[in-house]
Design a protein around this motif. Structure first.
Motif, PDB file in Angstrom:
ATOM      1  N   UNK A 142       0.826  -1.210   0.000  1.00 52.13           N
ATOM      2  CA  UNK A 142       0.000   0.000   0.000  1.00 52.13           C
ATOM      3  C   UNK A 142       0.854   1.250   0.000  1.00 52.13           C
ATOM      4  N   UNK A 143       0.250   2.349  -0.409  1.00 49.43           N
ATOM      5  CA  UNK A 143       0.873   3.648  -0.229  1.00 49.43           C
ATOM      6  C   UNK A 143       0.475   4.127   1.167  1.00 49.43           C
ATOM      7  N   UNK A 144       1.433   4.129   2.059  1.00 48.41           N
ATOM      8  CA  UNK A 144       1.145   4.415   3.458  1.00 48.41           C
ATOM      9  C   UNK A 144       0.762   5.879   3.618  1.00 48.41           C
ATOM     10  N   UNK A 145      -0.398   6.099   4.236  1.00 45.35           N
ATOM     11  CA  UNK A 145      -0.856   7.458   4.540  1.00 45.35           C
ATOM     12  C   UNK A 145      -1.450   7.436   5.936  1.00 45.35           C
ATOM     13  N   UNK A 146      -0.996   8.330   6.803  1.00 45.14           N
ATOM     14  CA  UNK A 146      -1.500   8.361   8.167  1.00 45.14           C
ATOM     15  C   UNK A 146      -2.881   9.004   8.200  1.00 45.14           C
ATOM     16  N   UNK A 147      -3.735   8.453   9.068  1.00 46.40           N
ATOM     17  CA  UNK A 147      -5.087   8.963   9.203  1.00 46.40           C
ATOM     18  C   UNK A 147      -5.248   9.801  10.453  1.00 46.40           C
ATOM     19  N   UNK A 148      -6.475  10.245  10.684  1.00 45.95           N
ATOM     20  CA  UNK A 148      -6.740  11.131  11.808  1.00 45.95           C
ATOM     21  C   UNK A 148      -7.787  10.598  12.781  1.00 45.95           C
ATOM     22  N   UNK A 149      -8.398   9.443  12.462  1.00 44.19           N
ATOM     23  CA  UNK A 149      -9.448   8.941  13.346  1.00 44.19           C
ATOM     24  C   UNK A 149      -9.432   7.420  13.387  1.00 44.19           C
ATOM     25  N   UNK A 150      -9.959   6.895  14.471  1.00 45.75           N
ATOM     26  CA  UNK A 150     -10.034   5.442  14.607  1.00 45.75           C
ATOM     27  C   UNK A 150     -11.020   4.860  13.594  1.00 45.75           C
ATOM     28  N   UNK A 151     -12.076   5.587  13.278  1.00 45.26           N
ATOM     29  CA  UNK A 151     -13.058   5.101  12.306  1.00 45.26           C
ATOM     30  C   UNK A 151     -12.418   4.921  10.941  1.00 45.26           C
ATOM     31  N   UNK A 152     -11.609   5.882  10.544  1.00 37.00           N
ATOM     32  CA  UNK A 152     -10.902   5.804   9.267  1.00 37.00           C
ATOM     33  C   UNK A 152      -9.926   4.629   9.264  1.00 37.00           C
ATOM     34  N   UNK A 153      -9.319   4.368  10.415  1.00 35.96           N
ATOM     35  CA  UNK A 153      -8.369   3.272  10.531  1.00 35.96           C
ATOM     36  C   UNK A 153      -9.071   1.917  10.440  1.00 35.96           C
ATOM     37  N   UNK A 154     -10.209   1.775  11.102  1.00 36.75           N
ATOM     38  CA  UNK A 154     -10.877   0.474  11.174  1.00 36.75           C
ATOM     39  C   UNK A 154     -11.474   0.039   9.845  1.00 36.75           C
ATOM     40  N   UNK A 155     -11.911   0.962   9.025  1.00 41.34           N
ATOM     41  CA  UNK A 155     -12.573   0.592   7.777  1.00 41.34           C
ATOM     42  C   UNK A 155     -11.598  -0.065   6.798  1.00 41.34           C
ATOM     43  N   UNK A 156     -10.297   0.154   6.979  1.00 39.87           N
ATOM     44  CA  UNK A 156      -9.312  -0.409   6.070  1.00 39.87           C
ATOM     45  C   UNK A 156      -8.856  -1.796   6.507  1.00 39.87           C
ATOM     46  N   UNK A 157      -9.414  -2.302   7.603  1.00 39.51           N
ATOM     47  CA  UNK A 157      -8.977  -3.605   8.107  1.00 39.51           C
ATOM     48  C   UNK A 157      -9.663  -4.748   7.357  1.00 39.51           C
ATOM     49  N   UNK A 158      -9.096  -5.965   7.529  1.00 34.10           N
ATOM     50  CA  UNK A 158      -9.509  -7.076   6.665  1.00 34.10           C
ATOM     51  C   UNK A 158     -10.916  -7.582   6.948  1.00 34.10           C
ATOM     52  N   UNK A 159     -11.253  -7.837   8.220  1.00 35.08           N
ATOM     53  CA  UNK A 159     -12.554  -8.415   8.552  1.00 35.08           C
ATOM     54  C   UNK A 159     -13.187  -7.656   9.712  1.00 35.08           C
ATOM     55  N   UNK A 160     -14.493  -7.713   9.788  1.00 34.30           N
ATOM     56  CA  UNK A 160     -15.196  -6.944  10.820  1.00 34.30           C
ATOM     57  C   UNK A 160     -14.817  -7.399  12.224  1.00 34.30           C
ATOM     58  N   UNK A 161     -14.504  -8.698  12.397  1.00 35.90           N
ATOM     59  CA  UNK A 161     -14.099  -9.165  13.731  1.00 35.90           C
ATOM     60  C   UNK A 161     -12.748  -8.591  14.128  1.00 35.90           C
ATOM     61  N   UNK A 162     -12.010  -8.045  13.140  1.00 40.29           N
ATOM     62  CA  UNK A 162     -10.728  -7.398  13.420  1.00 40.29           C
ATOM     63  C   UNK A 162     -10.841  -5.873  13.325  1.00 40.29           C
ATOM     64  N   UNK A 163     -12.053  -5.375  13.215  1.00 40.75           N
ATOM     65  CA  UNK A 163     -12.276  -3.932  13.056  1.00 40.75           C
ATOM     66  C   UNK A 163     -12.983  -3.360  14.273  1.00 40.75           C
TER      67      UNK A 163
END
Length: 484
Positions: free
Chosen positions: A115-136
């Motif tokens: 991936x092209x690493x880009x830092x985010x500003x919120x936990x919501x933005x971070x969680x949506x990029x995760x693989x599965x909902x049980x890991x989000x």
């Protein structure tokens, strides 16, 4: 961490009461004092809720990597920053390993593997990029706030694997997530959501974008999970195995009414199950044994021959299979020792069937032990697991016969120290007796004496010297003076 039934995972507040992370709480206090938020995230939350949390904890934070490093300096017992370019700082505190990663909002070009690493500003933005909902899911540690924007808790309670975004988007971003889905089936016993299965079937070719090393890591975790058969079946059923382990689906041979034989694919899954049952329960899962059990018959498709009048033969499938194992495991970048151990087990797995009802000589038993070497215990398990006939009397007879072989091995080992079978004369004595300098002839003489040792058991010194001199005369070697 106490375990509690997954069915209880319905009320976040009740769940939070069961979570206690002293080291994490200390760390959160440091971040809070500095004006930053710290979240326990991903697999750590999932495993905590399942009551299986280990000593590795994952965190996400709004602090940037250099700020994280400053905050853990002086508190952590050790710090490492090998992942800092991806926003991760590692630390250890009182035996607990911590990975602290700045919120990520990565983007993918869907061509390259990274991936092209880009830092985010919120936990919501971070969680949506995760693989599965049980890991989000996440827990904000200073306020004990449970964050679950994608209903991961409900998925966890249902033991269901689904993705925060559409599976097509998720797998296009990182095709390895298809292998991770299969791995979670094996490790956790979860079931993929129908849309996840559909996406995997549609996108199996995308796995070829991923390096062999990353695929191998997921395959190894799958095979050492609690339910590896489920994972293998899912790989085959979705088509992933066609790219990762094509030799396994190739074992699904057509069977006609005139040339019937055991279903090789199903048989291999049964052998995998039975080999796992024979593992030492207190030890870690045995990857080498499990690979050998799954792949022991992969040489059968290439060696199948129809016999006139009905029936099928698979002559030398163990030899062909060992070569195929080496080729496949090398392609998957397994370590050399794993490749050679698995290949040797596949090569040896049929030898026992020449034992009959105990017709082997002691020489044959010695060779069996010597050829297996340190793999002998695994070979015992593989051979026993391979006895899968539906005829109970035949299966019991095979097990009794192998009991007899193991008893003979134990007896001979006690008498002759089979674990250290070597010639009765060493290389130095061979050179002295024959007047030879170091070189190929010494090795040839050594191998002759080892074969003699395997055939006849231990020889006394004078007998070994006499046999060496006789062999030397046959080779046209003039021994030195008789100074034995």
């Amino acid at each position: 961490m106490r375990s509690f039934p997954v069915s209880n995972l319905t009320q976040p507040d009740a769940v939070l009461e069961r979570l206690s992370f002293p080291v994490a709480d200390e760390l959160a206090a440091r971040f809070n004092e500095a004006g930053h938020r710290l979240y326990l995230v991903g697999g750590s939350v999932r495993d905590a809720l399942l009551g299986r949390l280990g000593t590795d904890l994952d965190f996400a934070t709004d602090a940037r990597p250099e700020q994280v490093r400053r905050l853990v300096t002086g508190w952590a017992d050790a710090i490492w920053d090998t992942g800092i370019e991806f926003g991760t700082i590692g630390a250890r505190r009182r035996g607990t390993d911590l990975e602290i990663t700045t919120f990520r909002a990565d983007t993918y070009d869907r061509q390259s593997r990274n991936p092209e690493v880009r830092f985010g500003d919120s936990i919501t933005e971070d969680l949506v990029r995760r693989d599965f909902t049980v890991n989000a899911m996440a827990v904000e540690l200073s306020t004990r706030t449970f964050v679950d924007p994608h209903d991961g808790l409900a998925a966890l309670a249902a033991r269901r694997l689904d993705t925060p975004a559409t599976p097509q988007e998720s797998f296009a971003d990182d095709p390895l997530r298809m292998m991770r889905a299969v791995r979670f089936v094996s490790q956790l016993g979860f079931a993929p959501a129908p849309r996840v299965l559909e996406a995997i079937r549609e996108m199996t070719d995308e796995i070829t974008r991923i390096t062999a090393e990353r695929v191998q890591a997921e395959l190894s975790k799958l095979l050492t999970g609690r339910f590896p058969r489920r994972g293998v079946e899912l790989m085959v059923d979705t088509g992933l195995a066609d790219h990762v382990l094509p030799e396994v689906p190739a074992m699904r041979l057509e069977i006609d009414e005139h040339h019937q034989h055991k279903d090789v694919y199903q048989h291999s899954l049964v052998v995998l199950d039975q080999a796992i049952d024979l593992e030492e329960q207190d030890n870690a899962p045995d990857l080498v044994l499990r690979l050998a059990a799954l792949l022991h018959d992969i040489g059968k498709p290439a060696t199948r021959r129809h016999i006139s009048g009905g029936g099928v033969s698979f002559h030398h499938h163990e030899v062909v299979g060992a070569k195929m194992v080496r080729k496949r495991l090398r392609a998957l970048r397994y370590p050399k020792d794993v490749i050679e151990d698995v290949a040797q087990l596949v090569y040896l797995h049929l030898r026992f069937h020449g034992y009959g009802r105990g017709e082997w000589t002691d020489s044959a038993v010695r060779r069996y032990v010597t050829d297996a070497g340190p793999l002998l215990s695994r070979l015992h398990k593989l051979v026993r697991a391979d006895c899968t006939t539906r005829n109970r009397r035949k299966a019991a007879a095979l097990q009794r016969t192998y009991d007899d072989l193991e008893e003979r091995i134990a007896r001979i080992a006690a008498e002759e120290d089979l674990a250290r079978v070597r010639p009765d004369l060493d290389g130095n004595e061979i050179m002295r007796l024959l007047g030879l300098p170091p070189g190929p002839l010494v090795g040839k003489a050594w191998r002759f004496l080892k074969e003699l040792r395997l055939d006849r058991g231990p020889l006394d010194h004078d007998e070994a010297v006499a046999e060496l001199r006789r062999w030397a005369a046959e080779q046209g070697i003039t021994p030195a003076g008789d100074d034995a």
